[in-house]
Design an enzyme around this catalytic site. Structure first.
Site, short mmCIF file in Angstrom:
data_model
loop_
_atom_site.label_atom_id
_atom_site.label_comp_id
_atom_site.label_asym_id
_atom_site.label_seq_id
_atom_site.Cartn_x
_atom_site.Cartn_y
_atom_site.Cartn_z
N GLY A 264 8.80 26.25 28.28
CA GLY A 264 8.80 26.58 29.70
C GLY A 264 9.49 25.53 30.54
N PRO A 266 10.24 22.46 33.25
CA PRO A 266 9.59 21.15 33.37
C PRO A 266 8.55 21.14 34.48
CG PRO A 266 11.81 21.07 34.27
CD PRO A 266 11.67 22.40 33.61
N THR A 268 5.35 22.10 34.31
CA THR A 268 4.35 23.17 34.31
C THR A 268 3.07 22.78 33.58
OG1 THR A 268 5.51 24.11 32.39
CG2 THR A 268 6.03 25.03 34.54
N LYS A 270 2.81 21.19 30.20
CA LYS A 270 2.78 21.28 28.73
C LYS A 270 2.15 20.03 28.12
CE LYS A 270 7.23 21.98 28.67
NZ LYS A 270 7.46 22.16 30.12
N GLU A 487 20.50 29.44 61.92
CA GLU A 487 19.15 29.63 61.40
C GLU A 487 18.44 30.78 62.10
OE1 GLU A 487 18.59 28.16 58.80
OE2 GLU A 487 20.00 26.48 58.86
#
Length: 744
Positions: A264, A266, A268, A270, A487
């Site tokens: 997955g 980076p 997250t 692990k 904007e």
């Protein structure tokens, strides 16, 4: 009692190798310094003169009728071709010899050195010998050489000497051999240092020992310290339960998975899951980074793999966790350096150890990687990594849980809603959410507030996404207004179009490389989107560029829309080439993975002809132009809303979703912004104030639409071109078909 005293006696530390080297080096340095001091202190100052000067001095001594001019000694040094003379003479004579004048007759003693080769010395000796009638005195009768040169018979010489062979002093010996000794010591120290460093690579697992490079760690993390990722935790909990109660599974005839791969993006969690597994399992946990396997020596990586598994077997049941597995587990034969390199040898050993001849009962292998797509297929087969679990980005509920987890122990203001913060952070990983809370805490300390406030959390989100605000950058009012219009264009389209991205926050304070910053998010998180929703999102991206074109004309559109164009083009290309949402039909022309951490192909599979490529480009252009035309229509019909949002940005520089919704609903500025506008009026003249806000006596002036509306014409031309291409393709197919029929 004696034992107790002995135990309290401090142990003498053994002198290490580097301590000995340091002592030797210090002694050598002191010797060199002592020699330098001795050399300069022992040096005597000797005047340098030429050979003719010595001749003149001898002649002056010979002419003198008294002993006032007297050579105490003349020393011949044949080893460096010099004569050193020491003589006494009056000041006025010494001055005359040096080409100066003096009236003093004070007697002084001087020593001077002249350069004289052997031939020059022979000339001098011959002249002296000839002056005494041609007799050749022996060397020991050197006194007569100068005595005979005297015209008046007065003694003019003391000693005529010759120096012996030079002897080397102890200091010269030390200096000559010291450099060699220092070099040898440094060489030996370097060799021993390399040897010792290889023996203790990163603490353990060197060249000659059998220690494993894997670190045995003890973690205090638990599954309760992980928010979100419930499915992943359930999978891992099952493995932990097996390690604690293996009989329960063996009785049921179940084989526990030998390995579990966590993949997955980076950040997250692990590695955090692996730490929690170590804390929950209460079994030996060996941690290693895959990059630690491969070193400069051939065979070292494979040896470290063997040592790691051997140590794990001794302590089974145990867990081995390999972080960043792709460093060693990439597909074999794909490297530039050839197929049989050190990394592949290490991978082969890892494959054998995971599922080879030796049994690994009681050993669970866990690994984490961001690039599971590049791993070798043999590594992912059942029996090695039986389960591959994707640890994805958290959804809105998981983000809320993660924020609450990291907010524990921190003072948060009562009006802060973590659900609202989670809604404003789509696509954030757990690490980014933790960073948001930490940045807000730092801002709270910087601003000296007792609690973390909502504005501080908003600022923290902006800092994580786009970097700190560049408040010191000087921007003209004209450029500031252009950014505000840009904007505001995004906001107007987002409000009025159905299915588009809604603006959650707008700021015209520069961040990173952008002059402004617009947080646009979908109304709700979805895993699938319809064609209408995708076109609405593209239209939202085109709103800023169109707003600039309406106010300033197409020739004065700025480069601020570059990121919007890139995002819109990316979506349009995927609609045509991957998702089948164009008139080209449901055909996949290109292959690209949404998540680069689950598979990124730098060389896309483009299996189509040049003609099809042209048709793809035409379809993409058609989608973009249609979205731009739709954005122009929406903004043209809501010019007053555009002006109000622009005014709010000029006044406050930053507005959030609630303020934007108030303006859209009531068609006026919120009370707080209105008051700020009134205060601002005092700083400007009436004319400048009206020009800034496009007003006359408080009433809005809608300027002329400078946008050249030729998009519909361009779209029509594109459609005609596409139809012509289709007709051409159809006729080509018919011709080929008729040729085939004739041939048959």
């Amino acid at each position: 009692m004696q034992d107790q005293n002995n135990s309290n006696t401090p142990k003498k530390k053994k002198l290490s190798f580097w301590g000995i080297i340091g002592i030797v080096a210090s002694i050598l340095v002191l010797l060199v310094i002592a020699y330098i001091i001795y050399y300069y202190v022992s040096q005597t100052t000797v005047l340098k003169r030429d050979f003719s000067f010595l001749n003149r001095a001898i002649q002056e001594a010979a002419k003198s009728a008294t002993d006032d001019i007297y050579f105490k000694s003349i020393v011949d040094n044949p080893y460096n071709n010099s004569l050193v003379a020491t003589m006494q003479l009056p000041e006025n004579v010494w001055a005359a010899l040096n080409g100066m004048t003096s009236t003093s007759t004070r007697i002084r003693v001087v020593t001077f050195e002249v350069h004289a080769t052997t031939s020059m010395k022979n000339i001098l000796y011959n002249e002296i010998i000839s002056s005494i009638g041609g007799a050749t005195p022996s060397f020991s009768r050197g006194l007569a050489m100068i005595l005979g040169y005297s015209e008046n018979g007065v003694t003019k010489a003391g000693e005529f000497l010759s120096t012996g062979a030079p002897t080397e002093s102890i200091w010269s010996t030390v200096l000559r051999y010291g450099t060699n000794i220092i070099f040898l010591l440094l060489f030996a120290a370097s060799f021993i240092f390399m040897f010792m460093s290889f023996r203790s690579q990163r603490g353990t697992g060197g060249l000659l020992d059998n220690k494993s490079v894997a670190q045995r760690i003890y973690s205090n993390k638990k599954f309760s310290d992980i928010a979100g990722n419930e499915e992943v935790k359930e999978e891992v909990k099952e493995l932990v339960d097996y390690l604690k109660n293996p009989k329960k599974y063996s009785t049921a005839g179940a084989r526990i998975p030998k390995g579990i791969l966590l993949g997955g993006p980076p950040g997250t969690g692990k590695t955090l899951i692996a730490k929690a597994t170590a804390g929950e399992a209460n079994v030996p946990f060996f941690f290693i980074s895959a990059s630690n396997f491969v070193e400069m020596f051939v065979g070292l990586g494979a040896k470290r793999v063997r040592d790691m598994f051997e140590e794990a077997r001794k302590t089974a049941p145990a867990i081995i966790f390999i972080d960043e597995l792709d460093a060693v587990g990439r597909s074999r034969g794909a490297g530039i350096g050839g197929g049989n390199d050190e990394r592949e040898q290490t991978l082969n050993q890892l494959l054998v150890e995971m599922d080879g001849i030796k049994e690994n009962s009681g050993i669970l292998i866990m690994a984490a990687t961001n690039r599971s797509d590049v791993l070798d297929p043999a590594l992912l087969r059942p029996g090695r990594f039986d389960r591959t679990i994707t640890v994805g980005l958290p959804d809105i509920k998981e983000r809320e849980a993660i924020l609450k987890l990291h907010a524990k122990g921190k003072r948060i203001a009562n009006n802060v809603s973590f659900m609202m913060i989670a809604r404003r952070t789509p696509g954030f990983s757990g690490a980014q959410l933790e960073n948001v809370i930490n940045e807000a805490s730092l801002l709270s300390v910087r601003e000296n507030t007792n609690v973390i406030t909502l504005p501080q959390l908003d600022e923290a989100i902006d800092r994580v996404m786009a970097g700190p605000a560049k408040k010191s950058r000087t921007i003209s009012e004209k450029e500031n207004a252009a950014v505000a219009y840009h904007e505001a264009g995004h906001a107007v389209v987002g409000i009025k179009i159905k299915g588009g991205n809604k603006v959650q926050k707008i700021t015209i304070i520069p961040r990173g490389h952008a002059g402004g910053y617009n947080l646009m998010m979908p109304e709700e998180e979805k895993y699938n989107r319809s064609k209408a929703e995708l076109i609405a999102i593209i239209t939202s991206f085109m709103g800023g560029r169109v707003a600039e074109a309406i106010i300033y004309g197409k020739d004065n559109v700025s480069t601020g829309a570059s990121d919007d164009i890139a995002k819109a083009t990316r979506i349009a290309r995927k609609m045509v080439t991957e998702w089948g949402l164009s008139e080209l039909g449901p055909i996949k022309y290109e292959e690209d993975t949404d998540n680069p951490f689950l598979g990124r192909d730098y060389m896309k599979n483009a299996s189509f002809s040049a003609q099809v490529g042209q048709e793809i480009d035409q379809e993409i252009r058609k989608i973009i132009l249609a979205a731009e035309a739709n954005a122009h229509k929406i903004i043209s019909e809501n010019r007053e809303l555009l002006e109000l949002i622009k005014d709010a940005l000029i006044i406050n520089e930053t507005i959030v979703a609630e303020e934007i919704e108030y303006i859209a609903k009531n068609m006026k500025l919120p009370p707080a912004i209105t008051k700020t506008k009134e205060d601002l009026h005092e700083e400007y003249s009436d004319q400048d104030f009206d020009n800034l806000f496009n007003e006359v006596s408080g009433k809005k002036i809608i300027s002329e639409d400078k946008y050249v509306d030729d998009l519909n014409k361009e779209i029509k031309q594109l459609e005609e071109k596409i139809e012509a291409n289709k007709s051409s393709s159809k006729s080509t197919v018919n011709e080929e078909k008729s040729k085939d029929e004739k041939n048959n």
